[in-house]
Enzyme design. Structure first.
Site, mmCIF file in Angstrom:
data_model
loop_
_atom_site.group_PDB
_atom_site.id
_atom_site.type_symbol
_atom_site.label_atom_id
_atom_site.label_comp_id
_atom_site.label_asym_id
_atom_site.label_seq_id
_atom_site.Cartn_x
_atom_site.Cartn_y
_atom_site.Cartn_z
ATOM 1 N N GLU A 74 -29.340 -17.576 29.136
ATOM 2 C CA GLU A 74 -29.009 -17.921 27.777
ATOM 3 C C GLU A 74 -29.582 -16.984 26.819
ATOM 4 O OE1 GLU A 74 -25.660 -19.224 27.876
ATOM 5 O OE2 GLU A 74 -24.988 -19.773 25.969
ATOM 6 N N LYS B 217 -22.997 -30.935 30.936
ATOM 7 C CA LYS B 217 -23.003 -31.130 29.861
ATOM 8 C C LYS B 217 -22.498 -31.910 28.730
ATOM 9 C CE LYS B 217 -18.813 -28.674 29.717
ATOM 10 N NZ LYS B 217 -17.662 -27.608 29.600
ATOM 11 N N ARG C 232 -24.087 -15.894 27.735
ATOM 12 C CA ARG C 232 -24.778 -16.679 28.937
ATOM 13 C C ARG C 232 -25.097 -14.979 29.644
ATOM 14 N NH1 ARG C 232 -22.276 -20.703 33.240
ATOM 15 N NH2 ARG C 232 -23.920 -20.106 34.676
ATOM 16 N N GLU D 18 -32.193 -30.208 30.139
ATOM 17 C CA GLU D 18 -32.235 -28.687 29.410
ATOM 18 C C GLU D 18 -31.728 -28.825 28.048
ATOM 19 O OE1 GLU D 18 -32.127 -25.515 31.774
ATOM 20 O OE2 GLU D 18 -33.111 -26.348 33.819
ATOM 21 N N ARG E 282 -16.732 -25.647 39.193
ATOM 22 C CA ARG E 282 -17.094 -27.048 38.320
ATOM 23 C C ARG E 282 -17.776 -28.650 38.651
ATOM 24 N NH1 ARG E 282 -16.626 -26.380 33.190
ATOM 25 N NH2 ARG E 282 -15.233 -24.770 32.899
ATOM 26 N N ARG F 108 -20.285 -13.967 31.419
ATOM 27 C CA ARG F 108 -20.169 -14.701 31.985
ATOM 28 C C ARG F 108 -17.874 -14.490 32.793
ATOM 29 N NH1 ARG F 108 -16.099 -18.500 32.252
ATOM 30 N NH2 ARG F 108 -16.609 -20.635 32.804
ATOM 31 N N LYS G 227 -29.051 -27.151 25.231
ATOM 32 C CA LYS G 227 -27.298 -26.249 25.393
ATOM 33 C C LYS G 227 -28.098 -25.550 24.966
ATOM 34 C CE LYS G 227 -23.267 -26.500 26.742
ATOM 35 N NZ LYS G 227 -23.047 -25.120 26.282
ATOM 36 N N PHE H 163 -32.056 -20.061 33.351
ATOM 37 C CA PHE H 163 -32.530 -21.196 33.367
ATOM 38 C C PHE H 163 -31.576 -21.074 34.781
ATOM 39 C CE2 PHE H 163 -27.781 -19.686 30.797
ATOM 40 C CZ PHE H 163 -27.068 -20.191 32.113
HETATM 41 P P1 ATP Z 1 -17.805 -23.486 30.977
HETATM 42 O O1 ATP Z 1 -18.725 -22.156 31.335
HETATM 43 O O2 ATP Z 1 -18.276 -25.199 31.110
HETATM 44 O O3 ATP Z 1 -16.313 -23.106 30.910
HETATM 45 P P2 ATP Z 1 -18.121 -22.765 27.797
HETATM 46 O O4 ATP Z 1 -18.371 -21.925 28.825
HETATM 47 O O5 ATP Z 1 -17.121 -23.152 27.055
HETATM 48 O O6 ATP Z 1 -17.546 -23.468 29.288
HETATM 49 P P3 ATP Z 1 -19.603 -24.979 27.604
HETATM 50 O O7 ATP Z 1 -18.846 -25.651 28.446
HETATM 51 O O8 ATP Z 1 -20.251 -24.779 26.490
HETATM 52 O O9 ATP Z 1 -19.628 -23.366 28.675
HETATM 53 O O10 ATP Z 1 -21.422 -24.894 28.655
HETATM 54 C C1 ATP Z 1 -21.592 -24.042 29.910
HETATM 55 C C2 ATP Z 1 -22.284 -22.958 29.171
HETATM 56 O O11 ATP Z 1 -23.898 -23.552 28.496
HETATM 57 C C3 ATP Z 1 -22.787 -22.352 30.058
HETATM 58 O O12 ATP Z 1 -21.737 -21.406 30.578
HETATM 59 C C4 ATP Z 1 -24.458 -21.738 29.909
HETATM 60 O O13 ATP Z 1 -23.715 -20.291 28.600
HETATM 61 C C5 ATP Z 1 -25.029 -22.308 28.663
HETATM 62 N N1 ATP Z 1 -25.584 -22.567 28.681
HETATM 63 C C6 ATP Z 1 -26.827 -23.425 27.374
HETATM 64 N N2 ATP Z 1 -28.389 -23.094 28.312
HETATM 65 C C7 ATP Z 1 -27.604 -23.745 29.158
HETATM 66 C C8 ATP Z 1 -29.198 -24.325 30.257
HETATM 67 N N3 ATP Z 1 -29.981 -24.638 30.126
HETATM 68 N N4 ATP Z 1 -28.138 -24.414 31.461
HETATM 69 C C9 ATP Z 1 -27.391 -23.564 31.710
HETATM 70 N N5 ATP Z 1 -25.713 -23.486 30.827
HETATM 71 C C10 ATP Z 1 -26.379 -23.275 29.897
#
Ligand code: ATP
Length: 586
Positions: free
Chosen positions: A301, A423, A258, A251, A417, A273, A253, A341
């Site tokens: 998102e 990712k 979130r 998918e 996690r 989140r 990102k 998502f």
């Molecule tokens: P994490 O949530 O992993 O602690 P983070 O909040 O800094 O770290 P990222 O590392 O950038 O976020 O990656 C996860 C986040 O990506 C998810 O919490 C969500 O908000 C976002 N996201 C964007 N697109 C998608 C998708 N298609 N599926 C799942 N998450 C997505």
């Protein structure tokens, strides 16, 4: 001794203890000896410095200033004197304790405090509204302080601001509950699962400590009680996705906010989140969702979209939707798209234990092109690494952050996690990620910011094994002057006189601050360091830690709590990813 007196005694022992193991044991002993098990949820909220779980959004509504006034009234001192003492001691709890000891006046009658009485009074204080409400709150809180012993006053005075200074987080409380029930930590995983589904530690403690039979405990996803989010792992290369996930889909990102959306009947609630209720920031979304003919809990998102140029907007613009005032204007200025998502519940059916491909079918059925605002995330099925690479570059060209690889057979991993999500982000280095750190100290400004009280931040990641924060960077560049000013103000409210005991640092900042605010850092690479303590073994003769080279502040992550920062284990993994990438590049 009153039940609150007993609690205060235990809290003092926890506060003075440095060993995580002993802190957990003291917690367990407190829970065991706390007689009124039906009220143990109130004790947990008190220890957490909250009135109700965060998602309910119930606040005290009295800040430092009012606690100072209440303390002055309770013990017969001038407000100016209490203020001076606060400046000296830097902790409202110690101020109240000292003045209670040296009180100039006694309450009209005496009362033994219990946690239930303290908690119920505080809840009723939070409900007082309207004209003269602050005065009334102040007097009632002063009355409570009047009944307290000095040690009780310490914790009571800290409660409204939420800064309990115990140095323990949710994991310690979860371990302690397990120890009370089973004498070991063996139940921790099961208890944590319940916590991940309810986001309510008080409820968790009450279920496990006040009922003898929880074997039939059904942990369902409940409407309007947010689930802690599933998180993604990182890999060093596209090839590794094929090794870690047998059947997967890719998918895009989206770099936005979130959202976890709960909808039942006409009612809609949206959580961030970190389980904050942010419903009122999305009136446009709510009105579209409330007319749907299904009930659901789903995640998506939200990302701003420039309708004229047909382009996604950067995170800094999208995030302007998160505000208290002027929401209607922002709805017009920053139109959004929500890419759903995941889905965790549909009508009365829980979906978290169903594989993703099945959850995805519901997403497609109900959300695909649902409206101008809502659709599902794109999902592709690449055959080889070249296909994945193309998708990655396509995402970047669309102005997105990268890609997410989803294991089609995986269940929803609430609060964890895992490799069910991977990712791949474009940032510094080909796929090297950014990291999130908690700020634990500030350094005075130099150069352009010489006049400012803070010019640099001491940033930490979290060591889960040792349950402490370890430093990884001193950072002073990246944010705008305005952002610095705002952050500076917030940090000055949580200054500490000494290093918080849950921080391991060889550096001494000009001011310590309570670990609370989370910032996202970009960097060039992870290096080995003599001065930063990330993963440092203090018993070894070669004291080496990890540090960030050229760290810069990217954003303030107010959707993350201190216990959600990057872990030391993740840094070790990132270092390994970096090593593998440099081998490939040379
Ligand atoms: P994490 O949530 O992993 O602690 P983070 O909040 O800094 O770290 P990222 O590392 O950038 O976020 O990656 C996860 C986040 O990506 C998810 O919490 C969500 O908000 C976002 N996201 C964007 N697109 C998608 C998708 N298609 N599926 C799942 N998450 C997505």
């Amino acid at each position: 001794m009153s039940d609150f007196g007993l609690v205060a005694k235990y809290l003092k022992s926890i506060e003075e203890e440095n060993s995580r193991l002993l802190m957990t044991n003291i917690c367990a002993e407190l829970f065991k000896n706390f007689a009124d098990k039906q009220s143990i949820d109130k004790l947990i909220y008190f220890m957490q410095g909250i009135l109700r779980p965060k998602f309910e959004g119930i606040e005290f509504g009295i800040g430092d200033k009012y606690i100072i006034s209440s303390t002055a009234i309770a013990y017969g001192y001038d407000v100016s004197y209490v203020n001076r003492l606060y400046k000296d001691l830097g902790d409202l709890g110690l101020v109240a304790e000292k003045l209670c000891e040296e009180r100039k006046q006694e309450p009209l009658f005496k009362k033994d405090l219990s946690i239930t009485y303290v908690y119920d009074t505080c809840i009723s204080l939070s409900r007082i509204t309207g004209k003269g409400s602050l005065d009334l709150k102040l007097k009632k809180f002063a009355e409570l302080l009047g009944y307290a012993t000095p040690l009780e006053a310490r914790y009571l005075a800290r409660y409204p601001t939420g800064h309990m200074r115990l140095g323990i987080g949710d994991p310690t409380i979860l371990d302690a509950i397990s120890i009370v029930v089973k004498s070991t930590k063996e139940l921790r995983e099961e208890i944590e699962r319940y916590y991940n589904l309810t986001s309510d530690l008080g409820k968790v403690a009450k279920v496990y400590l006040s009922t003898s039979d929880f074997s039939n405990l059904k942990s369902n996803v409940e409407y309007f009680s947010p689930v802690r989010p599933a998180l993604a792992e990182r890999v060093s290369s596209i090839e590794e996705i094929f090794e870690k996930q047998e059947r997967f889909g890719i998918e895009f990102k989206y770099d936005g906010i979130r959202l976890q959306i709960h909808k039942r009947g006409k009612e809609v609630k949206i959580f961030s989140r970190n389980q904050e209720n942010i419903t009122r920031m999305f009136p446009d979304l709510c009105s579209e969702i409330s007319s749907m003919n299904i009930d659901f809990v789903a995640e998506g998102e939200c990302i701003g979209f420039d309708i004229v140029n047909k382009k996604f907007l950067p995170f800094q613009v999208t995030v302007q939707r998160k505000r208290k005032y002027g929401i209607q204007e922002k709805v017009k200025e920053v139109p959004i798209y929500v890419f759903m998502f995941d889905i965790l519940k549909i009508n009365d059916e829980d979906l978290i234990d169903k594989p993703y491909w099945e959850r995805r079918m519901y997403l497609e059925k109900y959300f695909k092109n649902y409206s101008k605002l809502i659709t599902v995330s794109d999902l592709y099925f690449p055959r080889n690494t070249d296909d994945v690479k193309k998708l990655f570059h396509q995402a970047i060209e669309l102005g997105l952050e990268g890609i997410m690889s989803k294991n089609l057979d995986a269940l929803y991993t609430a609060g964890a996690r895992k490799f069910s999500w991977i990712k791949l982000k474009k940032s510094y280095g080909e796929f090297i990620d950014t990291i999130d750190c908690v700020v634990v100290g500030t350094f005075r400004g130099t150069g352009q910011r010489a006049s400012q009280e803070f010019g640099g931040l001491l940033c930490c990641v979290y060591n889960q094994e040792k349950s402490r924060f370890e430093t990884i960077a001193k950072v002073s560049s990246g944010l705008s002057e305005l952002e610095y000013e705002e952050l500076g103000k917030k940090l000055s409210e949580i200054k500490l006189k000494k290093r918080p005991k849950e921080v391991f640092s060889l550096l001494e900042p000009d001011y310590w601050v309570e670990p609370k605010f989370v910032v996202e850092l970009g960097f060039d690479e992870i290096t080995v360091s003599d001065i930063h303590t990330c993963n440092m073994d203090e018993s070894s003769s070669q004291k080496k830690g990890y540090a960030l080279r050229f760290p810069r502040l990217l954003r303030i992550r107010d959707d993350k709590d201190k216990d959600e920062v990057t872990t030391v284990k993740e840094i070790i993994d990132l270092y390994e990813i970096q090593r593998k990438q440099s081998r490939v590049n040379h």
